[in-house]
Design a protein around this motif. Structure first.
Motif, PDB file in Angstrom:
ATOM      1  N   ALA A  66      49.704  -2.653  21.375  1.00 35.65           N
ATOM      2  CA  ALA A  66      49.630  -2.874  19.930  1.00 35.65           C
ATOM      3  C   ALA A  66      49.668  -4.355  19.586  1.00 35.65           C
ATOM      4  O   ALA A  66      48.947  -4.827  18.701  1.00 35.65           O
ATOM      5  N   ARG A  67      50.477  -5.102  20.298  1.00 31.67           N
ATOM      6  CA  ARG A  67      50.626  -6.527  19.984  1.00 31.67           C
ATOM      7  C   ARG A  67      49.301  -7.273  20.137  1.00 31.67           C
ATOM      8  O   ARG A  67      48.941  -8.119  19.311  1.00 31.67           O
ATOM      9  N   SER A  68      48.549  -6.952  21.184  1.00 30.20           N
ATOM     10  CA  SER A  68      47.291  -7.660  21.417  1.00 30.20           C
ATOM     11  C   SER A  68      46.171  -7.183  20.491  1.00 30.20           C
ATOM     12  O   SER A  68      45.184  -7.886  20.290  1.00 30.20           O
ATOM     13  N   LEU A  69      46.322  -5.968  19.926  1.00 30.35           N
ATOM     14  CA  LEU A  69      45.297  -5.418  19.047  1.00 30.35           C
ATOM     15  C   LEU A  69      45.581  -5.680  17.574  1.00 30.35           C
ATOM     16  O   LEU A  69      44.751  -5.371  16.716  1.00 30.35           O
ATOM     17  N   ALA A  70      46.753  -6.218  17.275  1.00 27.72           N
ATOM     18  CA  ALA A  70      47.169  -6.389  15.878  1.00 27.72           C
ATOM     19  C   ALA A  70      46.290  -7.395  15.139  1.00 27.72           C
ATOM     20  O   ALA A  70      45.791  -8.360  15.717  1.00 27.72           O
ATOM     21  N   ARG A  71      46.108  -7.134  13.855  1.00 28.41           N
ATOM     22  CA  ARG A  71      45.385  -8.054  12.985  1.00 28.41           C
ATOM     23  C   ARG A  71      46.383  -8.990  12.280  1.00 28.41           C
ATOM     24  O   ARG A  71      47.485  -8.569  11.921  1.00 28.41           O
ATOM     25  N   ARG A  72      45.948 -10.242  12.075  1.00 26.60           N
ATOM     26  CA  ARG A  72      46.772 -11.161  11.299  1.00 26.60           C
ATOM     27  C   ARG A  72      46.951 -10.584   9.895  1.00 26.60           C
ATOM     28  O   ARG A  72      46.006 -10.064   9.306  1.00 26.60           O
ATOM     29  N   GLY A  92      56.666   7.007   9.958  1.00 28.50           N
ATOM     30  CA  GLY A  92      55.624   7.109  10.974  1.00 28.50           C
ATOM     31  C   GLY A  92      54.584   6.016  10.907  1.00 28.50           C
ATOM     32  O   GLY A  92      53.807   5.829  11.846  1.00 28.50           O
ATOM     33  N   LEU A  93      54.563   5.258   9.792  1.00 31.04           N
ATOM     34  CA  LEU A  93      53.573   4.194   9.642  1.00 31.04           C
ATOM     35  C   LEU A  93      54.105   2.833  10.059  1.00 31.04           C
ATOM     36  O   LEU A  93      53.393   1.837   9.970  1.00 31.04           O
ATOM     37  N   SER A  94      55.343   2.776  10.508  1.00 35.62           N
ATOM     38  CA  SER A  94      55.928   1.533  11.023  1.00 35.62           C
ATOM     39  C   SER A  94      56.177   1.708  12.507  1.00 35.62           C
ATOM     40  O   SER A  94      56.904   2.623  12.924  1.00 35.62           O
ATOM     41  N   LEU A  95      55.564   0.873  13.329  1.00 35.11           N
ATOM     42  CA  LEU A  95      55.664   0.986  14.786  1.00 35.11           C
ATOM     43  C   LEU A  95      56.211  -0.301  15.375  1.00 35.11           C
ATOM     44  O   LEU A  95      56.018  -1.384  14.808  1.00 35.11           O
ATOM     45  N   PRO A  96      56.881  -0.222  16.524  1.00 32.06           N
ATOM     46  CA  PRO A  96      57.327  -1.442  17.210  1.00 32.06           C
ATOM     47  C   PRO A  96      56.129  -2.267  17.660  1.00 32.06           C
ATOM     48  O   PRO A  96      55.134  -1.717  18.135  1.00 32.06           O
ATOM     49  N   ALA A  97      56.212  -3.556  17.549  1.00 31.92           N
ATOM     50  CA  ALA A  97      55.100  -4.421  17.942  1.00 31.92           C
ATOM     51  C   ALA A  97      54.806  -4.330  19.426  1.00 31.92           C
ATOM     52  O   ALA A  97      53.675  -4.590  19.864  1.00 31.92           O
ATOM     53  N   ASP A  98      55.787  -3.945  20.238  1.00 36.09           N
ATOM     54  CA  ASP A  98      55.612  -3.894  21.690  1.00 36.09           C
ATOM     55  C   ASP A  98      55.161  -2.524  22.197  1.00 36.09           C
ATOM     56  O   ASP A  98      55.079  -2.318  23.410  1.00 36.09           O
ATOM     57  N   ILE A  99      54.886  -1.594  21.309  1.00 35.00           N
ATOM     58  CA  ILE A  99      54.457  -0.265  21.746  1.00 35.00           C
ATOM     59  C   ILE A  99      53.087  -0.358  22.411  1.00 35.00           C
ATOM     60  O   ILE A  99      52.234  -1.157  22.007  1.00 35.00           O
ATOM     61  N   SER A 100      52.874   0.470  23.442  1.00 33.16           N
ATOM     62  CA  SER A 100      51.606   0.401  24.175  1.00 33.16           C
ATOM     63  C   SER A 100      51.362   1.699  24.927  1.00 33.16           C
ATOM     64  O   SER A 100      52.215   2.593  24.972  1.00 33.16           O
ATOM     65  N   GLY A 101      50.175   1.796  25.526  1.00 32.34           N
ATOM     66  CA  GLY A 101      49.829   2.903  26.407  1.00 32.34           C
ATOM     67  C   GLY A 101      49.934   4.275  25.764  1.00 32.34           C
ATOM     68  O   GLY A 101      49.592   4.479  24.602  1.00 32.34           O
ATOM     69  N   TYR A 152      48.681   0.789  10.548  1.00 32.03           N
ATOM     70  CA  TYR A 152      50.108   0.904  10.833  1.00 32.03           C
ATOM     71  C   TYR A 152      50.747  -0.482  10.784  1.00 32.03           C
ATOM     72  O   TYR A 152      50.135  -1.471  11.214  1.00 32.03           O
ATOM     73  N   LEU A 153      51.965  -0.532  10.289  1.00 33.94           N
ATOM     74  CA  LEU A 153      52.704  -1.786  10.234  1.00 33.94           C
ATOM     75  C   LEU A 153      53.424  -2.003  11.555  1.00 33.94           C
ATOM     76  O   LEU A 153      54.068  -1.086  12.076  1.00 33.94           O
ATOM     77  N   LEU A 154      53.289  -3.190  12.129  1.00 35.07           N
ATOM     78  CA  LEU A 154      53.963  -3.516  13.390  1.00 35.07           C
ATOM     79  C   LEU A 154      55.151  -4.417  13.103  1.00 35.07           C
ATOM     80  O   LEU A 154      55.016  -5.456  12.443  1.00 35.07           O
ATOM     81  N   LEU A 165      58.087  -8.691  10.127  1.00 34.95           N
ATOM     82  CA  LEU A 165      56.700  -8.262  10.175  1.00 34.95           C
ATOM     83  C   LEU A 165      55.915  -9.061  11.207  1.00 34.95           C
ATOM     84  O   LEU A 165      55.939 -10.285  11.205  1.00 34.95           O
ATOM     85  N   PHE A 166      55.201  -8.330  12.098  1.00 37.88           N
ATOM     86  CA  PHE A 166      54.349  -9.005  13.076  1.00 37.88           C
ATOM     87  C   PHE A 166      52.882  -8.948  12.662  1.00 37.88           C
ATOM     88  O   PHE A 166      52.155  -9.934  12.742  1.00 37.88           O
TER      89      PHE A 166
END
Length: 379
Positions: A256-262, A328-337, A352-354, A361-362
């Protein structure tokens, strides 16, 4: 009596008959076909054991089918009980043409769990078979003896065949657990067990011809049809497991961190036109609305923004095109796989908000970006 509000609808072609081990027990329409087949095949033997029953011999054959599938149900309940013992929810147990299937939510996290959840089924069938053999020492007579003999033989056969080390059989999951334990790679275990499953499928397909040639057994069209059905079941099951393993092996690339939008944070009542202007200026790919204290309250839906005409944007608040944040719309920024895939599947949304571990907010994760990355990883 009305169904509970939280009960899931039955899959098409199934009938719910009860609940065991916390799971719905479903009977597939294909079961009625195999029950009728068993009744017809067993009827001549019933006539030999108890002559003069007439049409009731088919009823006795049907009763034998019910008893036989009762032991299949016991086999599946043991899988369900083991899964629940390790904390995995079990939604249903389905009896069908080729036996049964237990729907377990989630995948085993350790080889030990995979081993015990898989092996307990065949062990249960073998135990039922041994009990049947012991009951024969009581020298039952007539139809009771016939039922006990059939139940013992069928369960011993099911127990042994299910331990064949190829997916989708239980023995395949045992092999998967073993390879997983040695290699420390669950996907490698699945691939190995899948290949063995394919070999078993080929052997099952040619078994009637081999039995006729090498064992001098008499085989008919029914044997060839059944061998084809079993081989198809084994091949498709093994292939599906292998394909899933190959895809899941690539899932760790989805971070998620690498796919996140600014992200740009704006007040909820800011005009949409101004919010879009600021986002372009900041080169942000997403917008989050915040309360007066700065806490995020909504994620702006990109599709809703595009659907709003330019001449209306100065007159509508940004909050009108934002989806209110829910847990459910707020996820940890480090979630993956796989964890990321499960999270967005459980709460479908466009964005989704990271959040960082400290709650700050990330960025925003768009489902479209996850889908694109998933397709790329699956190639």
């Amino acid at each position: 009596m009305p169904e509970p509000a939280n009960r899931r609808p039955n899959p098409p072609g199934t009938l719910r008959v009860g609940t065991l081990a916390g799971a719905d027990v479903l009977v597939s329409t294909s079961w009625f076909l195999v029950a009728a087949m068993i009744a017809v095949l067993v009827a001549p033997r019933v006539d030999q054991v108890t002559p003069g029953l007439g049409a009731w011999k088919y009823v006795a054959g049907l009763a034998f089918a019910v008893i036989l599938y009762g032991s299949v149900l016991l086999h599946e309940v043991s899988h369900a009980a083991a899964a629940r013992r390790y904390g995995y929810p079990v939604t249903s147990i389905t009896l069908h043409f080729l036996g049964g299937a237990t729907a377990i939510e989630g995948e085993a996290k350790r080889p030990k769990e995979e081993f015990w959840i898989a092996v307990v089924g065949p062990l249960t069938s073998l135990a039922v078979g041994v009990v049947g053999l012991l009951l024969l020492f009581l020298e039952p007579e007539g139809l009771i003896r016939m039922a006990v003999e059939g139940l013992a033989g069928a369960n011993l056969l099911v127990g042994v065949l299910n331990l064949v080390p190829g997916l989708p059989l239980d023995g395949g999951r045992v092999l998967k657990a073993a390879v997983w334990a040695v290699s420390h790679n669950v996907h490698r275990g699945t691939i190995a067990a899948g290949w063995v499953g394919r070999v078993v499928a080929v052997l099952a397909l040619f078994w009637p011809a081999l039995a006729a040639e090498m064992l001098d057994l008499e085989v008919g069209i029914y044997d060839y049809v059944m061998s084809f059905v079993v081989a198809l079941f084994l091949w498709t099951g093994a292939t599906a497991a292998m394909s899933s393993a190959r895809i899941r092996a690539r899932l760790p690339r989805l971070a998620a961190r690498s796919l996140a939008r600014r992200t740009l944070a704006v007040p909820s009542d800011l005009p949409l036109a101004e919010a879009v202007r600021r986002a372009h200026e900041a080169q942000a790919g997403s917008i989050v609305t915040v309360a007066t204290d700065g806490s995020p309250v909504g994620v702006v839906n990109e599709a809703a923004v595009l659907a709003t005409p330019d001449d209306r944007r100065p007159w509508v608040a940004t909050s009108t095109v934002a989806r209110t944040l829910t847990p459910g719309l707020s996820l940890p920024a480090d979630i993956s796989g796989e964890e990321l895939i499960r999270a967005i599947s459980a709460n479908p949304a466009a964005e989704y908000l990271l959040l960082e571990p400290d709650g700050s907010l990330f960025g925003v994760l768009a489902t479209a970006d996850v889908d694109a990355a998933f397709r790329s990883a699956s190639k």
